[in-house]
Design a protein around this motif. Structure first.
Motif, mmCIF file in Angstrom:
data_model
loop_
_atom_site.group_PDB
_atom_site.id
_atom_site.type_symbol
_atom_site.label_atom_id
_atom_site.label_comp_id
_atom_site.label_asym_id
_atom_site.label_seq_id
_atom_site.Cartn_x
_atom_site.Cartn_y
_atom_site.Cartn_z
ATOM 1 N N GLY A 149 -7.054 -13.996 10.954
ATOM 2 C CA GLY A 149 -6.675 -15.295 11.488
ATOM 3 C C GLY A 149 -7.226 -16.413 10.638
ATOM 4 N N GLY A 150 -6.400 -17.350 10.389
ATOM 5 C CA GLY A 150 -6.845 -18.504 9.632
ATOM 6 C C GLY A 150 -5.808 -19.602 9.761
ATOM 7 N N GLY A 151 -6.269 -20.793 9.889
ATOM 8 C CA GLY A 151 -5.356 -21.930 9.961
ATOM 9 C C GLY A 151 -4.589 -21.972 11.256
ATOM 10 N N THR A 152 -3.291 -22.067 11.148
ATOM 11 C CA THR A 152 -2.461 -22.259 12.339
ATOM 12 C C THR A 152 -1.866 -20.976 12.877
ATOM 13 O OG1 THR A 152 -0.514 -22.644 10.978
ATOM 14 C CG2 THR A 152 -1.820 -24.583 11.598
ATOM 15 N N GLY A 153 -2.083 -19.866 12.226
ATOM 16 C CA GLY A 153 -1.492 -18.619 12.697
ATOM 17 C C GLY A 153 -2.456 -17.455 12.590
ATOM 18 N N ILE A 154 -2.064 -16.360 13.246
ATOM 19 C CA ILE A 154 -2.849 -15.123 13.201
ATOM 20 C C ILE A 154 -1.919 -14.012 12.711
ATOM 21 C CG2 ILE A 154 -4.017 -13.380 14.587
ATOM 22 C CD1 ILE A 154 -5.007 -15.573 16.382
ATOM 23 N N THR A 155 -2.399 -13.251 11.749
ATOM 24 C CA THR A 155 -1.627 -12.119 11.227
ATOM 25 C C THR A 155 -2.279 -10.830 11.702
ATOM 26 O OG1 THR A 155 -0.998 -13.361 9.264
ATOM 27 C CG2 THR A 155 -0.799 -10.973 9.136
ATOM 28 N N VAL A 156 -1.474 -9.980 12.320
ATOM 29 C CA VAL A 156 -1.954 -8.665 12.766
ATOM 30 C C VAL A 156 -1.176 -7.608 11.996
ATOM 31 C CG1 VAL A 156 -2.121 -7.058 14.689
ATOM 32 C CG2 VAL A 156 -2.609 -9.471 15.051
ATOM 33 N N THR A 157 -1.911 -6.664 11.443
ATOM 34 C CA THR A 157 -1.305 -5.548 10.717
ATOM 35 C C THR A 157 -1.510 -4.274 11.521
ATOM 36 O OG1 THR A 157 -1.751 -6.616 8.603
ATOM 37 C CG2 THR A 157 -1.310 -4.253 8.550
ATOM 38 N N ALA A 158 -0.409 -3.561 11.772
ATOM 39 C CA ALA A 158 -0.462 -2.278 12.492
ATOM 40 C C ALA A 158 -0.222 -1.160 11.499
ATOM 41 C CB ALA A 158 0.586 -2.252 13.582
ATOM 42 N N ARG A 159 -1.005 -0.098 11.646
ATOM 43 C CA ARG A 159 -0.897 1.073 10.784
ATOM 44 C C ARG A 159 -0.695 2.289 11.690
ATOM 45 N NH1 ARG A 159 -2.104 0.936 5.515
ATOM 46 N NH2 ARG A 159 -3.378 -0.888 5.352
ATOM 47 N N VAL A 160 0.440 2.990 11.493
ATOM 48 C CA VAL A 160 0.778 4.164 12.318
ATOM 49 C C VAL A 160 0.956 5.364 11.399
ATOM 50 C CG1 VAL A 160 2.476 5.148 13.906
ATOM 51 C CG2 VAL A 160 1.916 2.729 14.049
ATOM 52 N N ARG A 161 0.319 6.454 11.746
ATOM 53 C CA ARG A 161 0.439 7.704 10.977
ATOM 54 C C ARG A 161 1.827 8.294 11.211
ATOM 55 N NH1 ARG A 161 -1.856 9.361 6.779
ATOM 56 N NH2 ARG A 161 -2.023 11.576 6.525
ATOM 57 N N ILE A 162 2.549 8.652 10.148
ATOM 58 C CA ILE A 162 3.872 9.270 10.278
ATOM 59 C C ILE A 162 3.681 10.765 10.508
ATOM 60 C CG2 ILE A 162 6.060 9.762 9.129
ATOM 61 C CD1 ILE A 162 5.666 7.201 7.515
ATOM 62 N N PRO A 163 4.099 11.259 11.667
ATOM 63 C CA PRO A 163 3.948 12.696 11.940
ATOM 64 C C PRO A 163 4.850 13.528 11.025
ATOM 65 C CG PRO A 163 4.555 11.484 13.940
ATOM 66 C CD PRO A 163 4.688 10.547 12.789
ATOM 67 N N ALA A 164 4.356 14.685 10.598
ATOM 68 C CA ALA A 164 5.131 15.579 9.733
ATOM 69 C C ALA A 164 5.553 16.809 10.523
ATOM 70 C CB ALA A 164 4.298 15.992 8.532
ATOM 71 N N ILE A 165 6.808 17.206 10.355
ATOM 72 C CA ILE A 165 7.298 18.432 10.998
ATOM 73 C C ILE A 165 6.669 19.644 10.331
ATOM 74 C CG2 ILE A 165 9.349 19.832 11.401
ATOM 75 C CD1 ILE A 165 10.943 17.280 11.599
ATOM 76 N N VAL A 166 6.642 19.635 9.016
ATOM 77 C CA VAL A 166 5.997 20.706 8.258
ATOM 78 C C VAL A 166 4.549 20.300 8.058
ATOM 79 C CG1 VAL A 166 6.031 21.999 6.092
ATOM 80 C CG2 VAL A 166 8.171 21.218 7.092
ATOM 81 N N PRO A 167 3.605 21.079 8.573
ATOM 82 C CA PRO A 167 2.197 20.665 8.555
ATOM 83 C C PRO A 167 1.621 20.404 7.156
ATOM 84 C CG PRO A 167 2.487 22.596 9.949
ATOM 85 C CD PRO A 167 3.793 22.345 9.260
ATOM 86 N N LEU A 168 2.176 20.983 6.127
ATOM 87 C CA LEU A 168 1.616 20.818 4.791
ATOM 88 C C LEU A 168 1.964 19.470 4.158
ATOM 89 C CD1 LEU A 168 2.402 24.396 3.425
ATOM 90 C CD2 LEU A 168 0.255 23.560 4.366
ATOM 91 N N LEU A 169 2.935 18.762 4.722
ATOM 92 C CA LEU A 169 3.347 17.471 4.165
ATOM 93 C C LEU A 169 2.448 16.351 4.670
ATOM 94 C CD1 LEU A 169 7.229 17.641 4.504
ATOM 95 C CD2 LEU A 169 5.870 17.973 2.461
ATOM 96 N N ASP A 170 2.109 15.436 3.790
ATOM 97 C CA ASP A 170 1.374 14.239 4.164
ATOM 98 C C ASP A 170 2.269 13.053 3.833
ATOM 99 O OD1 ASP A 170 -0.499 12.367 4.897
ATOM 100 O OD2 ASP A 170 -1.634 12.505 3.021
#
Length: 194
Positions: A149-170
């Motif tokens: 947050g700074g000035g006239t606005g607030i920036t929020v960043t969201a980070r979500v882990r992408i699930p993998a169907i094949v467990p070996l993939l990242d």
């Protein structure tokens, strides 16, 4: 000594050689000859198959299988390869859909968290709880939020882990940032209340 079978096999008097017995060279003669040729060809094929089967024990190529049996094995292998390809394409399409959904949920969570963070009454990590509440439960558990947050606005960043169907993939994380204007500007800031 002639048997009754030999008598049946002899052509009738006046019949052309090669015509069927009892046809006397009529129009049925050529059709009968064609049938005789087909029978002879079938017998030759059967004799050839018997020779191939007999020679299989002596190490002949084909292992004793005739062409039809080898073709069935080839068709089964082609079918198995095609099914494996279809399965791979289906898993890839499903993984692409899950990745897209994770990106969309990161945007939804970031928007809700930024909206909550702009209120002056918000304290601590309330904006993170609001962001997680706006997301699907199975993705919200591993989500992370950061505020700038700074000035006239607030920036929020969201980070979500992408699930993998094949467990070996990242596949990494889906990241989305949203900036919202402050509900009330802090006292003493430009445009704020004195």
């Amino acid at each position: 000594m002639a048997t009754s079978d030999d008598a049946d096999a002899r052509p009738a008097p006046g019949a052309r050689p090669g015509s069927a017995p009892g046809t006397r060279g009529t129009a049925a003669g050529p059709a009968a000859r064609t049938a005789d040729v087909a029978r002879a060809a079938g017998a030759a094929r059967a004799a050839g198959a018997a020779r191939t089967a007999g020679a299989a024990g002596a190490g002949a190529p084909g292992g004793g299988l005739n062409r039809g049996e080898r073709d069935r094995g080839q068709a089964a292998l082609e079918y198995a390869g095609f099914v494996a390809l279809l399965l791979f394409v289906a898993v890839a399409a499903l993984q692409l859909g899950i990745a897209g959904y994770a990106v969309q949920q990161a945007g939804t969570g970031a928007r809700a968290a930024a909206r909550t963070a702009t209120y002056r009454e918000t304290e601590g990590d309330d904006y993170q709880a609001a962001g997680r509440a706006a997301m699907s439960g199975w993705l919200a558990d591993g989500a992370g939020f950061s505020e700038n947050g700074g000035g006239t606005g607030i920036t929020v960043t969201a980070r979500v882990r992408i699930p993998a169907i094949v467990p070996l993939l990242d596949l990494g994380d889906a990241t989305r940032s949203v900036t919202m204007p402050r509900d009330r500007l802090p006292e003493g800031s430009p445009g704020g209340t004195p």
